[in-house]
Design a protein around this motif. Structure first.
Motif, PDB file in Angstrom:
ATOM      1  N   PHE A 204       8.178 -38.902 -12.341  1.00  0.00           N
ATOM      2  CA  PHE A 204       8.042 -40.064 -11.498  1.00  0.00           C
ATOM      3  C   PHE A 204       6.492 -40.479 -11.238  1.00  0.00           C
ATOM      4  N   GLY A 205       5.893 -39.356 -10.804  1.00  0.00           N
ATOM      5  CA  GLY A 205       4.540 -39.451 -10.617  1.00  0.00           C
ATOM      6  C   GLY A 205       3.457 -39.387 -11.838  1.00  0.00           C
ATOM      7  N   SER A 206       3.865 -38.960 -12.957  1.00  0.00           N
ATOM      8  CA  SER A 206       3.164 -38.838 -14.227  1.00  0.00           C
ATOM      9  C   SER A 206       3.603 -39.671 -15.295  1.00  0.00           C
ATOM     10  N   GLY A 207       5.010 -39.930 -15.287  1.00  0.00           N
ATOM     11  CA  GLY A 207       5.496 -40.778 -16.411  1.00  0.00           C
ATOM     12  C   GLY A 207       6.087 -41.782 -16.121  1.00  0.00           C
ATOM     13  N   GLY A 208       6.051 -42.324 -14.999  1.00  0.00           N
ATOM     14  CA  GLY A 208       6.673 -43.397 -14.329  1.00  0.00           C
ATOM     15  C   GLY A 208       8.110 -43.679 -14.799  1.00  0.00           C
ATOM     16  N   GLU A 209       8.953 -42.414 -14.775  1.00  0.00           N
ATOM     17  CA  GLU A 209      10.298 -42.568 -15.068  1.00  0.00           C
ATOM     18  C   GLU A 209      11.054 -42.729 -13.537  1.00  0.00           C
ATOM     19  N   ARG A 210      12.101 -43.263 -13.505  1.00  0.00           N
ATOM     20  CA  ARG A 210      12.859 -43.495 -12.372  1.00  0.00           C
ATOM     21  C   ARG A 210      13.302 -42.063 -11.500  1.00  0.00           C
ATOM     22  N   PRO A 211      13.041 -42.189 -10.438  1.00  0.00           N
ATOM     23  CA  PRO A 211      13.336 -40.867  -9.649  1.00  0.00           C
ATOM     24  C   PRO A 211      14.735 -40.471  -9.515  1.00  0.00           C
ATOM     25  N   SER A 212      15.083 -39.110  -9.713  1.00  0.00           N
ATOM     26  CA  SER A 212      16.406 -38.905  -9.825  1.00  0.00           C
ATOM     27  C   SER A 212      17.357 -39.156  -8.409  1.00  0.00           C
ATOM     28  N   ALA A 213      18.528 -39.050  -8.250  1.00  0.00           N
ATOM     29  CA  ALA A 213      19.570 -39.071  -7.495  1.00  0.00           C
ATOM     30  C   ALA A 213      18.889 -38.163  -6.323  1.00  0.00           C
ATOM     31  N   ASP A 214      18.720 -36.933  -6.862  1.00  0.00           N
ATOM     32  CA  ASP A 214      18.298 -35.937  -5.703  1.00  0.00           C
ATOM     33  C   ASP A 214      16.927 -36.505  -4.839  1.00  0.00           C
ATOM     34  N   LEU A 215      16.249 -36.863  -5.640  1.00  0.00           N
ATOM     35  CA  LEU A 215      14.965 -37.290  -4.997  1.00  0.00           C
ATOM     36  C   LEU A 215      15.220 -38.351  -4.055  1.00  0.00           C
ATOM     37  N   THR A 216      15.689 -39.364  -4.576  1.00  0.00           N
ATOM     38  CA  THR A 216      15.994 -40.566  -3.911  1.00  0.00           C
ATOM     39  C   THR A 216      16.918 -40.191  -2.426  1.00  0.00           C
ATOM     40  N   TYR A 217      17.884 -39.226  -2.847  1.00  0.00           N
ATOM     41  CA  TYR A 217      18.580 -38.808  -1.556  1.00  0.00           C
ATOM     42  C   TYR A 217      17.682 -38.204  -0.461  1.00  0.00           C
ATOM     43  N   GLU A 218      16.676 -37.289  -0.998  1.00  0.00           N
ATOM     44  CA  GLU A 218      15.989 -36.863   0.202  1.00  0.00           C
ATOM     45  C   GLU A 218      15.192 -37.727   0.790  1.00  0.00           C
ATOM     46  N   CYS A 219      14.774 -38.913   0.004  1.00  0.00           N
ATOM     47  CA  CYS A 219      14.108 -40.265   0.765  1.00  0.00           C
ATOM     48  C   CYS A 219      14.930 -40.605   1.818  1.00  0.00           C
ATOM     49  N   VAL A 220      16.201 -40.922   1.471  1.00  0.00           N
ATOM     50  CA  VAL A 220      17.070 -41.484   2.415  1.00  0.00           C
ATOM     51  C   VAL A 220      17.122 -40.705   3.666  1.00  0.00           C
TER      52      VAL A 220
END
Length: 346
Positions: free
Chosen positions: A205-221
């Motif tokens: 996400f930080g270097s390639g502009g890809e969408r964050p994974s479900a795991d990373l989004t879950y941790e943000c939630v």
């Protein structure tokens, strides 16, 4: 550091002042990566390392020390048997990280990704404490599913993740991970794999502009819920809006854990259990309100369903800690890879 070395702290305490930096350099080189370390101040120097997780594919080390200049040169790299993806979480103090003219400031709450195949310098001007995550480079490349050249290019320079977003969430996650008591092998394996996946998703996400994974989004939630679960008006719409995701994405990433409502209830009940012990003088209604429940009746019903007893009965079975500690929301921390308040694995 070799597997099985977790929980052993090593430091410069008791070392002859004339040998301190040579000793510290040897510790860092054997426990993290080979590097040269030199003084930058005339003040007495003290430093320590504590490895809390030592697995063949994942190591967590807490390091702290005074002013110093650590350098990893091409000579160190050529003589190193192993290379790593490092994640450096700054807990206290600040430092400067430099590679090929690019300078990154590491301040408390930040997390920076580093490829140890790249030479670098880190200047610590005052006391600094860090959590260092080490993942073997070949493991990181394999699990990232990126060609070697693409992986190397993404970490050609130190990659500092944005603070206030995914970066802060990951920094908090690994700091809590490093502070956990020893875990059963099965749970530890889940945690290390989850941590590796989070780092690789953050790198993409930080270097390639890809969408964050479900795991990373879950941790943000989860991070948002931990900060706001005591708000009685907390809603799924608010969580989705503040986490910059759609309601559908929120439902998708939280569904394996029972959804937002169940996660919030677990956090509130864990906090309630702590308050019932830590605040014996508080009325049950006050605890219900402090935890975000709409009313005392709702709290009673939820607490009995979770524990099999009324709040007052639970309190009577507990002995207050001595000395008393203040309740902390951090005690309510939950992760998909950890154990739920009820003691069962998610």
């Amino acid at each position: 550091m070799s597997e099985g070395a977790a929980g052993y702290e090593i430091s410069t305490c008791g070392v002859d002042l004339r040998e301190t930096f040579a000793y510290w350099e040897a510790l860092v080189s054997s426990s993290v990566v080979p590097a040269s370390i030199d003084p930058v101040s005339d003040r007495p120097f003290h430093a320590r390392l504590l490895t809390t997780v030592a697995d063949s594919d994942f190591t967590l080390t807490i390091g702290a020390g005074g002013p110093q200049l650590a350098q990893r040169t091409p000579r160190h790299i050529s003589r190193s048997d192993d290379q790593f993806l490092l994640a450096v979480v700054t807990v206290a103090g600040s430092s400067l990280f430099e590679h090929d003219g690019t300078v990154v400031r590491l301040e408390p709450g930040s997390i920076t990704l580093v490829d140890t195949l790249q030479p670098n310098r880190m200047l610590v001007g005052d006391y600094c404490e860090k959590v260092i995550v080490q993942i073997p480079r070949e493991v990181a490349v394999d699990r990232s599913r990126l060609p070697e050249a693409v992986f190397a290019e993404r970490l050609r320079y130190p990659l500092k993740l944005p603070t206030g977003g995914f970066g802060s969430v990951l920094a908090q996650y690994f700091y809590r991970f490093a502070k956990l008591p020893p875990q059963p092998d099965e749970d530890l394996g889940l945690l290390t794999r989850h941590g590796t996946n989070l780092l690789l998703s953050a790198m993409a996400f930080g270097s390639g502009g890809e969408r964050p994974s479900a795991d990373l989004t879950y941790e943000c939630v989860l991070a948002y819920l931990r900060e706001h679960f005591t708000e009685g008006s907390l809603s799924a719409e608010q969580v989705a809006r503040e986490c910059l995701i759609s309601r559908r994405t929120l439902q998708r990433v939280t569904e394996p854990s029972g959804g937002v409502r169940l996660l919030v209830r677990r956090l509130r009940l864990e906090h309630a259990r702590q308050l019932l012990v830590d605040q014996p003088a508080w009325r049950i209604g006050s605890i219900a309100a402090a935890c975000g429940f709409a009313n005392e009746r709702t709290f009673y019903r939820a607490f009995r369903a979770e524990t099999g007893m009324a709040p007052g009965e639970f309190r009577a079975t507990q002995r207050p800690p001595e000395p008393a500690v203040q309740p902390s929301r951090a005690l309510a921390y939950q992760s998909r890879s950890l154990v739920t308040p009820g003691g069962t694995k998610k």
